[in-house]
Each structure stands twice: as C-alpha cells, then as structure tokens.
Scaffold this motif. Structure first.
Motif, short mmCIF file in Angstrom:
data_model
loop_
_atom_site.label_atom_id
_atom_site.label_comp_id
_atom_site.label_asym_id
_atom_site.label_seq_id
_atom_site.Cartn_x
_atom_site.Cartn_y
_atom_site.Cartn_z
N LYS A 81 38.48 36.77 29.89
CA LYS A 81 38.33 38.22 30.06
C LYS A 81 39.10 38.88 28.93
O LYS A 81 40.27 38.53 28.70
CB LYS A 81 38.87 38.66 31.42
CG LYS A 81 38.64 40.13 31.71
CD LYS A 81 39.05 40.49 33.12
CE LYS A 81 38.70 41.95 33.40
NZ LYS A 81 39.06 42.33 34.77
N GLY A 103 34.44 43.77 35.95
CA GLY A 103 34.76 43.71 34.53
C GLY A 103 33.79 42.84 33.79
O GLY A 103 32.82 42.31 34.37
N SER A 104 34.03 42.66 32.51
CA SER A 104 33.19 41.81 31.66
C SER A 104 33.91 40.49 31.40
O SER A 104 35.10 40.48 31.07
CB SER A 104 32.92 42.51 30.33
OG SER A 104 32.19 43.69 30.54
N TYR A 105 33.16 39.41 31.53
CA TYR A 105 33.71 38.07 31.39
C TYR A 105 32.85 37.24 30.45
O TYR A 105 31.67 37.53 30.26
CB TYR A 105 33.76 37.36 32.75
CG TYR A 105 34.71 38.00 33.72
CD1 TYR A 105 36.02 37.55 33.85
CD2 TYR A 105 34.30 39.07 34.50
CE1 TYR A 105 36.90 38.16 34.72
CE2 TYR A 105 35.17 39.68 35.39
CZ TYR A 105 36.47 39.22 35.49
OH TYR A 105 37.34 39.83 36.36
N SER A 124 28.97 40.18 34.09
CA SER A 124 29.81 41.01 34.95
C SER A 124 29.43 40.68 36.37
O SER A 124 28.25 40.49 36.67
CB SER A 124 29.56 42.49 34.69
OG SER A 124 29.96 42.83 33.38
#
Length: 144
Positions: A81, A103-105, A124
């Motif tokens: 992340k 969130g963005s991973y 996400s």
C-alpha cells in the motif's frame, strides 16, 4: 510432476511434492486465518475448504492460475500500500484472501520454484462482496 493442477488435484500435488520449492517468506498454514502486520489473511482454495463460509467475509481474493486457467499452488505473495510492503507470505494453495481497509493496493506474486515471471495487479477492496483478482502466469510451463 506439474504445478498446473485442476482444483481436485491440488491437494494430491502438495502431498506428493512435499509442498513445492524453497520458500521466500514464512509459509502460512492452509485454511487457518492469520494476521500479518495487521492484515487478516488466509491461504486456501483446495477441495471442500474453498466452500468454507468464512472465506466470503474477506473482501479480496487473489487467485493464481496458468495460461489454461488451471489453479497453481505454491506462490510467494507480497501486498503493498503506497509503495510499502504490508504483508508477505508463501501460500501452498491457489487462493490468498485479505481483509484490508479501503484504499489502493498492489499485489505481486511469483510461483515458487518456477521461472515464470512475477505478476502484479492493482486493486481496491469493494464496499461489499468480494473482489476476485486473478494473477495468470501464462509463461508457466509444466515440469519447471
């Protein structure tokens, strides 16, 4: 013996090969939820265990397959992340499940003992349900 396996043959493969190649991270127990650095994680997807209702509570499911869409077992997986690795593990099953916050991973995986190139995907987690992320190793060949 090949690592390209049908769903029913994955368990047989693992037993006969002694769980695959050399590990790059601590291997996690199959079908046993664990927490890695605050990320609830599970390694599963073999036989009837894939139908366990607990797995539906994980918003993200990472799957490993070859170019023929056959499951692959034995992956080194890294979850990041904002560019920082937050979880890393070796999974001897074809699915890794994550419970992560919004969130963005980025997930990166390589097949242990294989010359197939690592695969990466960005995702996400969904607001509800389960997101399926398939990492397909099209350059994986049997008997590598």
């Amino acid at each position: 013996m090949t690592k390209a396996l049908s769903r029913g043959a994955v368990l047989t493969f693992l037993v006969m090969t002694g769980l695959g190649g050399a590990a790059m991270a601590d291997p996690v127990a199959m079908d046993t939820p664990i927490n890695i650095n605050g990320v609830d994680t599970a390694c599963t997807g073999i036989a009837d265990s894939k139908d366990d209702p607990r797995w539906q509570t994980y918003p993200v499911r990472i799957e490993f397959s070859n170019g023929s869409s056959q499951y692959l077992a034995g992956a080194h997986v890294s979850l990041s992340k904002r560019g920082a690795v937050i979880a890393e593990l070796d999974c001897q099953a074809p699915w890794v499940l994550f419970k992560v916050s919004p969130g963005s991973y980025t997930v990166t995986a390589s097949i242990l003992g294989s010359s197939a190139k690592p695969r990466t995907a960005k995702f996400s987690p969904p607001k509800s349900g389960q997101k399926r992320v398939v990492l397909q190793f099209t350059d994986f060949h049997a008997n590598q």
